[in-house]
Design a protein around this motif. Structure first.
Motif, PDB file in Angstrom:
ATOM      1  N   ARG A 119       0.827  -1.203   0.000  1.00  0.00           N
ATOM      2  CA  ARG A 119       0.000   0.000   0.000  1.00  0.00           C
ATOM      3  C   ARG A 119       0.863   1.256   0.000  1.00  0.00           C
ATOM      4  O   ARG A 119       0.570   2.221  -0.713  1.00  0.00           O
ATOM      5  N   GLN A 120       1.910   1.251   0.804  1.00  0.00           N
ATOM      6  CA  GLN A 120       2.804   2.410   0.838  1.00  0.00           C
ATOM      7  C   GLN A 120       3.528   2.583  -0.488  1.00  0.00           C
ATOM      8  O   GLN A 120       3.689   3.710  -0.973  1.00  0.00           O
ATOM      9  N   LEU A 121       3.970   1.489  -1.077  1.00  0.00           N
ATOM     10  CA  LEU A 121       4.658   1.563  -2.364  1.00  0.00           C
ATOM     11  C   LEU A 121       3.723   2.108  -3.439  1.00  0.00           C
ATOM     12  O   LEU A 121       4.144   2.903  -4.295  1.00  0.00           O
ATOM     13  N   LEU A 122       2.460   1.702  -3.400  1.00  0.00           N
ATOM     14  CA  LEU A 122       1.488   2.216  -4.353  1.00  0.00           C
ATOM     15  C   LEU A 122       1.340   3.724  -4.214  1.00  0.00           C
ATOM     16  O   LEU A 122       1.281   4.454  -5.210  1.00  0.00           O
ATOM     17  N   ARG A 123       1.288   4.199  -2.983  1.00  0.00           N
ATOM     18  CA  ARG A 123       1.171   5.639  -2.742  1.00  0.00           C
ATOM     19  C   ARG A 123       2.397   6.384  -3.232  1.00  0.00           C
ATOM     20  O   ARG A 123       2.286   7.467  -3.836  1.00  0.00           O
ATOM     21  N   VAL A 124       3.581   5.820  -3.018  1.00  0.00           N
ATOM     22  CA  VAL A 124       4.824   6.437  -3.514  1.00  0.00           C
ATOM     23  C   VAL A 124       4.797   6.521  -5.036  1.00  0.00           C
ATOM     24  O   VAL A 124       5.175   7.541  -5.625  1.00  0.00           O
ATOM     25  N   ARG A 125       4.335   5.460  -5.684  1.00  0.00           N
ATOM     26  CA  ARG A 125       4.237   5.459  -7.148  1.00  0.00           C
ATOM     27  C   ARG A 125       3.262   6.533  -7.636  1.00  0.00           C
ATOM     28  O   ARG A 125       3.515   7.226  -8.628  1.00  0.00           O
ATOM     29  N   GLU A 126       2.125   6.649  -6.954  1.00  0.00           N
ATOM     30  CA  GLU A 126       1.123   7.642  -7.338  1.00  0.00           C
ATOM     31  C   GLU A 126       1.681   9.063  -7.222  1.00  0.00           C
ATOM     32  O   GLU A 126       1.475   9.902  -8.103  1.00  0.00           O
ATOM     33  N   LEU A 127       2.400   9.317  -6.138  1.00  0.00           N
ATOM     34  CA  LEU A 127       2.979  10.649  -5.941  1.00  0.00           C
ATOM     35  C   LEU A 127       4.059  10.937  -6.977  1.00  0.00           C
ATOM     36  O   LEU A 127       4.171  12.061  -7.482  1.00  0.00           O
ATOM     37  N   HIS A 128       4.839   9.918  -7.299  1.00  0.00           N
ATOM     38  CA  HIS A 128       5.866  10.088  -8.335  1.00  0.00           C
ATOM     39  C   HIS A 128       5.225  10.437  -9.676  1.00  0.00           C
ATOM     40  O   HIS A 128       5.697  11.324 -10.402  1.00  0.00           O
ATOM     41  N   ARG A 129       4.122   9.761  -9.987  1.00  0.00           N
ATOM     42  CA  ARG A 129       3.418  10.051 -11.240  1.00  0.00           C
ATOM     43  C   ARG A 129       2.860  11.475 -11.230  1.00  0.00           C
ATOM     44  O   ARG A 129       2.971  12.197 -12.226  1.00  0.00           O
ATOM     45  N   GLU A 130       2.315  11.899 -10.102  1.00  0.00           N
ATOM     46  CA  GLU A 130       1.773  13.259 -10.008  1.00  0.00           C
ATOM     47  C   GLU A 130       2.877  14.309 -10.132  1.00  0.00           C
ATOM     48  O   GLU A 130       2.677  15.361 -10.749  1.00  0.00           O
ATOM     49  N   ILE A 131       4.032  14.033  -9.559  1.00  0.00           N
ATOM     50  CA  ILE A 131       5.162  14.958  -9.669  1.00  0.00           C
ATOM     51  C   ILE A 131       5.612  15.078 -11.123  1.00  0.00           C
ATOM     52  O   ILE A 131       5.869  16.182 -11.621  1.00  0.00           O
ATOM     53  N   ARG A 132       5.703  13.959 -11.813  1.00  0.00           N
ATOM     54  CA  ARG A 132       6.137  13.968 -13.204  1.00  0.00           C
ATOM     55  C   ARG A 132       5.162  14.766 -14.072  1.00  0.00           C
ATOM     56  O   ARG A 132       5.580  15.571 -14.916  1.00  0.00           O
TER      57      ARG A 132
END
Length: 235
Positions: A119-132
């Motif tokens: 779940r935490q990794l999914l959130r990190v991925r989502e934030l990375h996508r939003e930053i990009r």
């Protein structure tokens, strides 16, 4: 998050609810600290209590209390006759602060690679996508970056380490991407490598990428402060 103006570096806070209980003194201390760390208030300049109070629509008392906080941090000097004098930060002390952040954040990323949940990794991925996406659109990424690093720091599983990161982060400018917009592409690339390391459980790579991420930031900011010092009037 209760304080969207935060970021990018102070990412060690454990309890977001504390943000809603901030006093006027704390708020003013944050603003003045940021101005000093970013080089907007130069060394040996004077903080006018009346002018600052008028700027923020408050009285002299919380401004003076905020300055006393900064004096304890070594950023200003309170003199009886000359008032509040900015001591500031040197390029060397900035490098020291970022070195601490690099070491602490590197350890946090290393531990996170070993403990992060799906779940935490999914959130990190989502934030990375939003930053990009935000970076490609030329939008502000400071708050998203703060959230990205905070999520990783939380995944390390150590509240003590998160607290140490918060203490160290207070001495680093929050508006880093505003000061250095050219750093955004590098940051996104670093994040890509970091997410990959976390997904693979590669603790060594996660720590290395994170440490280099902060070292690059240190070099940019220390160079800016060195230029500010060279350009400051003598006497």
């Amino acid at each position: 998050m209760t304080a969207p103006e935060r970021g990018p570096w102070p990412v060690g806070e454990v309890d977001d609810k504390a943000g809603g209980k901030r006093t006027e003194r704390e708020r003013l201390a944050d603003v003045l600290r940021e101005r000093i760390l970013a080089g907007e208030l130069a060394r040996d300049s004077r903080i006018d209590l009346d002018a600052t109070a008028a700027e923020f629509g408050t009285s002299r008392t919380p401004v003076r209390e905020a300055c006393l906080v900064l004096a304890q941090e070594g950023l200003v000097r309170v003199a009886q006759r000359s008032g509040i004098i900015v001591i500031g930060v040197s390029a060397e002390s900035t490098l020291e602060n970022f070195t601490l952040m690099a070491a602490l954040s590197g350890v946090a990323a290393q531990w996170a690679a070993q403990k992060i949940t799906p779940r935490q990794l999914l959130r990190v991925r989502e934030l990375h996508r939003e930053i990009r996406i935000a970076a490609q659109a030329g939008e502000d990424v400071a708050t998203l970056n703060w959230l990205f690093h905070r999520e990783i720091n939380r995944a390390c599983g150590s509240t003590r380490l998160q607290g140490m990161l918060g203490d160290a982060g207070r001495m680093v400018p929050r508006r880093f991407f505003e000061l250095f917009p050219e750093q955004v592409p590098c940051s996104v690339e670093d994040h890509e490598l970091l997410v990959s390391a976390l997904a693979k459980g590669d603790s060594v790579a996660a720590r290395t990428v994170t440490e280099e991420h902060f070292r690059a930031a240190a070099e940019l900011l220390s160079a800016r402060l060195a230029d500010t010092e060279l350009g400051a009037p003598s006497g």
